[in-house]
Scaffold this motif. Structure first.
Motif, PDB file in Angstrom:
ATOM      1  N   GLY A 156      25.352   7.606  40.365  1.00 47.85           N
ATOM      2  CA  GLY A 156      24.134   7.494  41.151  1.00 47.85           C
ATOM      3  C   GLY A 156      23.174   8.614  40.799  1.00 47.85           C
ATOM      4  N   LEU A 157      21.925   8.484  41.221  1.00 47.71           N
ATOM      5  CA  LEU A 157      20.915   9.503  40.938  1.00 47.71           C
ATOM      6  C   LEU A 157      21.371  10.841  41.521  1.00 47.71           C
ATOM      7  CD1 LEU A 157      18.068  10.100  39.782  1.00 47.71           C
ATOM      8  CD2 LEU A 157      17.194   9.708  42.096  1.00 47.71           C
ATOM      9  N   GLY A 158      21.444  11.857  40.652  1.00 48.85           N
ATOM     10  CA  GLY A 158      21.896  13.163  41.093  1.00 48.85           C
ATOM     11  C   GLY A 158      23.344  13.213  41.510  1.00 48.85           C
ATOM     12  N   GLY A 159      24.114  12.182  41.144  1.00 49.17           N
ATOM     13  CA  GLY A 159      25.516  12.141  41.521  1.00 49.17           C
ATOM     14  C   GLY A 159      25.741  11.881  43.001  1.00 49.17           C
ATOM     15  N   ARG A 160      24.791  11.197  43.652  1.00 49.71           N
ATOM     16  CA  ARG A 160      24.881  10.951  45.091  1.00 49.71           C
ATOM     17  C   ARG A 160      24.733   9.468  45.417  1.00 49.71           C
ATOM     18  NH1 ARG A 160      24.592  15.679  48.102  1.00 49.71           N
ATOM     19  NH2 ARG A 160      24.180  17.539  46.823  1.00 49.71           N
ATOM     20  N   ASP A 161      25.281   9.062  46.564  1.00 46.64           N
ATOM     21  CA  ASP A 161      25.189   7.675  46.999  1.00 46.64           C
ATOM     22  C   ASP A 161      23.935   7.451  47.836  1.00 46.64           C
ATOM     23  OD1 ASP A 161      25.706   8.635  49.585  1.00 46.64           O
ATOM     24  OD2 ASP A 161      27.793   7.952  49.595  1.00 46.64           O
ATOM     25  N   ARG A 162      23.825   6.275  48.447  1.00 46.03           N
ATOM     26  CA  ARG A 162      22.599   5.931  49.177  1.00 46.03           C
ATOM     27  C   ARG A 162      22.306   6.861  50.353  1.00 46.03           C
ATOM     28  NH1 ARG A 162      25.735   1.548  51.886  1.00 46.03           N
ATOM     29  NH2 ARG A 162      25.301   0.147  50.142  1.00 46.03           N
ATOM     30  N   MET A 163      23.335   7.492  50.907  1.00 47.45           N
ATOM     31  CA  MET A 163      23.159   8.387  52.041  1.00 47.45           C
ATOM     32  C   MET A 163      23.018   9.846  51.629  1.00 47.45           C
ATOM     33  SD  MET A 163      23.043   6.162  54.367  1.00 47.45           S
ATOM     34  CE  MET A 163      22.956   7.232  55.801  1.00 47.45           C
ATOM     35  N   GLY A 164      23.020  10.092  50.321  1.00 48.05           N
ATOM     36  CA  GLY A 164      22.906  11.452  49.829  1.00 48.05           C
ATOM     37  C   GLY A 164      24.215  12.191  49.731  1.00 48.05           C
ATOM     38  N   ASP A 165      25.332  11.488  49.955  1.00 48.51           N
ATOM     39  CA  ASP A 165      26.642  12.120  49.844  1.00 48.51           C
ATOM     40  C   ASP A 165      27.092  12.145  48.386  1.00 48.51           C
ATOM     41  OD1 ASP A 165      26.858  12.516  52.618  1.00 48.51           O
ATOM     42  OD2 ASP A 165      27.615  10.462  52.900  1.00 48.51           O
ATOM     43  N   LEU A 166      27.848  13.179  48.026  1.00 51.69           N
ATOM     44  CA  LEU A 166      28.306  13.329  46.649  1.00 51.69           C
ATOM     45  C   LEU A 166      29.281  12.219  46.264  1.00 51.69           C
ATOM     46  CD1 LEU A 166      28.889  17.187  46.530  1.00 51.69           C
ATOM     47  CD2 LEU A 166      27.093  15.917  45.325  1.00 51.69           C
ATOM     48  N   ILE A 167      29.118  11.694  45.057  1.00 53.57           N
ATOM     49  CA  ILE A 167      30.036  10.711  44.500  1.00 53.57           C
ATOM     50  C   ILE A 167      31.209  11.446  43.865  1.00 53.57           C
ATOM     51  CG2 ILE A 167      30.320   8.947  42.700  1.00 53.57           C
ATOM     52  CD1 ILE A 167      27.321   8.295  43.119  1.00 53.57           C
ATOM     53  N   GLU A 168      32.412  10.954  44.089  1.00 51.80           N
ATOM     54  CA  GLU A 168      33.606  11.521  43.476  1.00 51.80           C
ATOM     55  C   GLU A 168      34.003  10.652  42.282  1.00 51.80           C
ATOM     56  OE1 GLU A 168      35.176  14.304  44.089  1.00 51.80           O
ATOM     57  OE2 GLU A 168      33.912  14.860  45.808  1.00 51.80           O
ATOM     58  N   PRO A 169      33.732  11.106  41.056  1.00 51.52           N
ATOM     59  CA  PRO A 169      34.053  10.290  39.892  1.00 51.52           C
ATOM     60  C   PRO A 169      35.563  10.144  39.690  1.00 51.52           C
ATOM     61  CG  PRO A 169      32.474  12.027  39.343  1.00 51.52           C
ATOM     62  CD  PRO A 169      33.044  12.348  40.684  1.00 51.52           C
ATOM     63  N   THR A 170      35.950   9.019  39.113  1.00 57.14           N
ATOM     64  CA  THR A 170      37.325   8.869  38.631  1.00 57.14           C
ATOM     65  C   THR A 170      37.427   9.252  37.169  1.00 57.14           C
ATOM     66  OG1 THR A 170      36.989   6.563  37.942  1.00 57.14           O
ATOM     67  CG2 THR A 170      37.723   6.941  40.216  1.00 57.14           C
TER      68      THR A 170
END
Length: 253
Positions: A156-170
């Motif tokens: 996601g943009l900036g590594g964040r989801d729609r709510m601005g929470d950080l995405i945890e990559p696999t």
């Protein structure tokens, strides 16, 4: 390793692959894979001054030129920009495209992201991946080797989801050696710098891409990386092919 080495990046807009997964596509291409970049829309809302048809034609040309730099083929499904929906028509278009390509690896967009077009594209990519190899899913002839492919969601943009929470990559893919070509691909989308500055408040989006790639690289111990979340639901291959091929410490091509 799948016998059929065909990958498709199903994105929403013509510059999405260059922002998120182009480095990985370059590595796949240099490893002998057939590469496709497909967009659900032509990005016809991506101008403050041109009409939709002129904007779409310009952005498809930019997308085609960028794809060629990676040795990829560009496709566009022609759905309206900013109004992508998950419905029977858009899903059938996606299934039909997959029937023509017969991918064994699909990269698509996160289903939680700042842009609803991205989220709908992720849903289309997941659904089409699961069903395209079913004989009755399309009138397009079924190609040899068609099967449920590996599926990855890009960052996601900036590594964040729609709510601005950080995405945890696999999965991290080392793109240290591909970052400059990725930047050249993104630079093909000349029409988008003014648009992103005026609409999204983003100036120099090429440097934004570089900065994020370097940050993802820092997180996995390399100079630059792309991050993914692998879809490991029932019926999909669960072995992490991208990590095995291009993970940190496996630079190669």
């Amino acid at each position: 390793m799948p016998k059929r080495k065909v990958a498709v990046a199903l994105m929403a807009h013509p510059d999405d692959a260059e922002m998120t997964c182009a480095g990985t596509l370059i590595r796949l291409s240099r490893s002998g894979w057939e590469i496709h970049i497909a967009t659900v829309t032509a990005g016809d809302c991506g101008s403050q001054s041109l009409g939709p048809e002129e904007t779409a034609a310009m952005r498809v040309e930019e997308g085609t030129r960028a794809a060629e730099l990676a040795g990829a083929t560009f496709h566009c499904l022609g759905e309206p920009d900013g109004r992508v929906v998950y419905d029977r028509q858009s899903l059938q278009k996606t299934i039909d495209l997959f029937r023509r390509i017969t991918p064994s690896l699909v990269i698509t967009m996160p289903m939680s992201d700042y842009h609803s077009d991205h989220e709908m594209t992720g849903r289309l990519g997941r659904a089409a991946s699961f069903v395209y190899a079913a004989p009755n899913a399309s009138d397009v002839p079924l190609g040899d080797g068609a099967t449920v492919p590996r599926v990855y969601y890009c960052d996601g943009l900036g590594g964040r989801d729609r709510m601005g929470d950080l995405i945890e990559p696999t999965t991290f893919v080392d793109i240290s050696g591909q970052l400059e070509l990725k930047a050249s691909m993104l630079a093909c989308h000349q029409s988008q710098r003014d648009w992103l500055r005026s609409h999204n408040g983003i100036d120099n989006y090429i440097e934004s891409m570089r900065t994020h790639s370097v940050e993802r690289g820092r997180q996995c111990g390399v100079d630059a990386a792309e991050a993914f979340v692998q879809h490991r639901g029932h019926g999909h291959p669960a072995d992490d092919l991208l990590l095995e091929m291009f993970g940190p410490g496996r630079r190669g091509n």
